[in-house]
Design a protein around this motif. Structure first.
Motif, PDB file in Angstrom:
ATOM      1  N   PRO A  90       9.282 -40.768 -47.982  1.00 26.58           N
ATOM      2  CA  PRO A  90       8.785 -40.037 -46.809  1.00 26.58           C
ATOM      3  C   PRO A  90       8.104 -38.738 -47.249  1.00 26.58           C
ATOM      4  N   ARG A  91       7.101 -38.347 -46.516  1.00 27.07           N
ATOM      5  CA  ARG A  91       6.334 -37.147 -46.840  1.00 27.07           C
ATOM      6  C   ARG A  91       6.950 -35.940 -46.132  1.00 27.07           C
ATOM      7  N   ILE A  92       8.078 -35.507 -46.632  1.00 36.13           N
ATOM      8  CA  ILE A  92       8.753 -34.353 -46.072  1.00 36.13           C
ATOM      9  C   ILE A  92       8.048 -33.101 -46.571  1.00 36.13           C
ATOM     10  N   TYR A  93       7.739 -32.221 -45.673  1.00 36.04           N
ATOM     11  CA  TYR A  93       7.097 -30.943 -45.974  1.00 36.04           C
ATOM     12  C   TYR A  93       5.737 -31.097 -46.649  1.00 36.04           C
ATOM     13  N   PHE A  94       5.047 -32.200 -46.389  1.00 37.70           N
ATOM     14  CA  PHE A  94       3.738 -32.423 -46.995  1.00 37.70           C
ATOM     15  C   PHE A  94       2.759 -31.315 -46.635  1.00 37.70           C
ATOM     16  N   ASN A  95       2.742 -30.907 -45.365  1.00 35.88           N
ATOM     17  CA  ASN A  95       1.802 -29.875 -44.936  1.00 35.88           C
ATOM     18  C   ASN A  95       2.069 -28.542 -45.622  1.00 35.88           C
ATOM     19  N   TRP A  96       3.323 -28.211 -45.832  1.00 34.80           N
ATOM     20  CA  TRP A  96       3.639 -26.956 -46.515  1.00 34.80           C
ATOM     21  C   TRP A  96       3.189 -26.983 -47.977  1.00 34.80           C
ATOM     22  N   PHE A  97       3.399 -28.121 -48.626  1.00 32.38           N
ATOM     23  CA  PHE A  97       2.924 -28.252 -50.001  1.00 32.38           C
ATOM     24  C   PHE A  97       1.403 -28.164 -50.066  1.00 32.38           C
ATOM     25  N   LEU A  98       0.741 -28.775 -49.114  1.00 35.48           N
ATOM     26  CA  LEU A  98      -0.714 -28.747 -49.075  1.00 35.48           C
ATOM     27  C   LEU A  98      -1.229 -27.327 -48.837  1.00 35.48           C
ATOM     28  N   VAL A  99      -0.601 -26.604 -47.947  1.00 33.64           N
ATOM     29  CA  VAL A  99      -0.993 -25.210 -47.687  1.00 33.64           C
ATOM     30  C   VAL A  99      -0.766 -24.353 -48.934  1.00 33.64           C
ATOM     31  N   PHE A 100       0.369 -24.518 -49.586  1.00 29.67           N
ATOM     32  CA  PHE A 100       0.660 -23.769 -50.813  1.00 29.67           C
ATOM     33  C   PHE A 100      -0.346 -24.095 -51.903  1.00 29.67           C
ATOM     34  N   TYR A 101      -0.696 -25.364 -52.048  1.00 29.65           N
ATOM     35  CA  TYR A 101      -1.669 -25.790 -53.047  1.00 29.65           C
ATOM     36  C   TYR A 101      -3.038 -25.170 -52.755  1.00 29.65           C
ATOM     37  N   CYS A 102      -3.470 -25.243 -51.507  1.00 30.32           N
ATOM     38  CA  CYS A 102      -4.772 -24.666 -51.137  1.00 30.32           C
ATOM     39  C   CYS A 102      -4.793 -23.159 -51.332  1.00 30.32           C
ATOM     40  N   LEU A 103      -3.683 -22.493 -51.049  1.00 32.03           N
ATOM     41  CA  LEU A 103      -3.583 -21.057 -51.264  1.00 32.03           C
ATOM     42  C   LEU A 103      -3.689 -20.727 -52.756  1.00 32.03           C
ATOM     43  N   CYS A 104      -2.989 -21.464 -53.577  1.00 29.17           N
ATOM     44  CA  CYS A 104      -3.064 -21.249 -55.034  1.00 29.17           C
ATOM     45  C   CYS A 104      -4.474 -21.502 -55.556  1.00 29.17           C
ATOM     46  N   LEU A 105      -5.087 -22.569 -55.081  1.00 23.70           N
ATOM     47  CA  LEU A 105      -6.444 -22.893 -55.509  1.00 23.70           C
ATOM     48  C   LEU A 105      -7.423 -21.797 -55.100  1.00 23.70           C
ATOM     49  N   THR A 106      -7.317 -21.329 -53.880  1.00 25.58           N
ATOM     50  CA  THR A 106      -8.210 -20.277 -53.395  1.00 25.58           C
ATOM     51  C   THR A 106      -8.018 -18.986 -54.173  1.00 25.58           C
ATOM     52  N   LEU A 107      -6.768 -18.601 -54.390  1.00 29.73           N
ATOM     53  CA  LEU A 107      -6.509 -17.375 -55.152  1.00 29.73           C
ATOM     54  C   LEU A 107      -7.019 -17.487 -56.583  1.00 29.73           C
ATOM     55  N   PHE A 108      -6.837 -18.632 -57.197  1.00 27.71           N
ATOM     56  CA  PHE A 108      -7.329 -18.813 -58.561  1.00 27.71           C
ATOM     57  C   PHE A 108      -8.850 -18.728 -58.616  1.00 27.71           C
ATOM     58  N   VAL A 109      -9.534 -19.387 -57.685  1.00 27.92           N
ATOM     59  CA  VAL A 109     -10.995 -19.371 -57.681  1.00 27.92           C
ATOM     60  C   VAL A 109     -11.511 -17.955 -57.453  1.00 27.92           C
ATOM     61  N   LEU A 110     -10.921 -17.222 -56.525  1.00 28.15           N
ATOM     62  CA  LEU A 110     -11.348 -15.837 -56.278  1.00 28.15           C
ATOM     63  C   LEU A 110     -11.129 -14.960 -57.506  1.00 28.15           C
ATOM     64  N   TRP A 111      -9.969 -15.067 -58.132  1.00 30.97           N
ATOM     65  CA  TRP A 111      -9.681 -14.296 -59.331  1.00 30.97           C
ATOM     66  C   TRP A 111     -10.647 -14.666 -60.452  1.00 30.97           C
ATOM     67  N   ASP A 112     -10.879 -15.971 -60.626  1.00 29.42           N
ATOM     68  CA  ASP A 112     -11.727 -16.448 -61.716  1.00 29.42           C
ATOM     69  C   ASP A 112     -13.171 -15.980 -61.549  1.00 29.42           C
ATOM     70  N   VAL A 113     -13.719 -16.092 -60.366  1.00 29.53           N
ATOM     71  CA  VAL A 113     -15.089 -15.632 -60.117  1.00 29.53           C
ATOM     72  C   VAL A 113     -15.195 -14.137 -60.375  1.00 29.53           C
ATOM     73  N   ASN A 114     -14.211 -13.378 -59.915  1.00 28.76           N
ATOM     74  CA  ASN A 114     -14.206 -11.937 -60.135  1.00 28.76           C
ATOM     75  C   ASN A 114     -14.178 -11.600 -61.633  1.00 28.76           C
ATOM     76  N   GLU A 115     -13.347 -12.292 -62.392  1.00 31.51           N
ATOM     77  CA  GLU A 115     -13.250 -12.038 -63.832  1.00 31.51           C
ATOM     78  C   GLU A 115     -14.540 -12.413 -64.557  1.00 31.51           C
ATOM     79  N   HIS A 116     -15.161 -13.522 -64.149  1.00 32.99           N
ATOM     80  CA  HIS A 116     -16.423 -13.907 -64.786  1.00 32.99           C
ATOM     81  C   HIS A 116     -17.528 -12.903 -64.466  1.00 32.99           C
ATOM     82  N   LEU A 117     -17.550 -12.389 -63.261  1.00 31.90           N
ATOM     83  CA  LEU A 117     -18.547 -11.372 -62.923  1.00 31.90           C
ATOM     84  C   LEU A 117     -18.329 -10.095 -63.741  1.00 31.90           C
ATOM     85  N   LYS A 118     -17.077  -9.695 -63.907  1.00 28.77           N
ATOM     86  CA  LYS A 118     -16.774  -8.518 -64.730  1.00 28.77           C
ATOM     87  C   LYS A 118     -17.201  -8.738 -66.180  1.00 28.77           C
TER      88      LYS A 118
END
Length: 132
Positions: A90-118
């Motif tokens: 059963p997919r218990i807490y699937f939406n929470w895992f998906l939200v956490f994953y998307c949050l991690c992905l977004t934070l990583f991409v923002l940090w990475d773009v910022n570091e490459h620009l620097k």
């Protein structure tokens, strides 16, 4: 498999996301900096090794950040498979895992773009200092 392909591509084409590569001829003290991915512009200058080290260090930091990206991409792909592929369970807490994953992905991409620009700005500044 993707990590292996990215690693081979990186080693074969001496690739990083800033688009800068360098070579230093220690005998003649000529620093050659290439900028670009396909159509490369080349800058050569005979400078002391101490001045070349600043440019080389900044470009090496770009290579290190690209290596980190390769490993992070592999972890994010594995994370996506772990979240999405659960046969016969059963997919218990699937939406929470998906939200956490998307949050991690977004934070990583923002940090990475910022570091490459620097890094791009730092490399550009160091090259302009050497030119002057």
């Amino acid at each position: 498999m993707l990590v292996i392909l990215l690693s081979v591509f990186t080693i074969t084409f001496d690739f990083n996301l800033t688009g800068y590569q360098y070579q230093l001829d220690e005998e003649t003290k000529v620093l050659t900096v290439q900028k670009g991915y396909i159509h490369k512009s080349v800058y050569e200058e005979q400078i002391p090794t101490e001045e070349a080290l600043g440019v080389m260090l900044a470009i090496n930091n770009a290579y290190d950040l690209w290596d980190l990206n390769i490993h992070a991409i592999s972890l994010l792909i594995v994370g996506a498979f772990v979240i999405c592929y659960k046969p016969d369970r059963p997919r218990i807490y699937f939406n929470w895992f998906l939200v956490f994953y998307c949050l991690c992905l977004t934070l990583f991409v923002l940090w990475d773009v910022n570091e490459h620009l620097k890094l791009h700005e730092e490399i550009t500044n160091r090259i302009s200092e050497v030119k002057d």
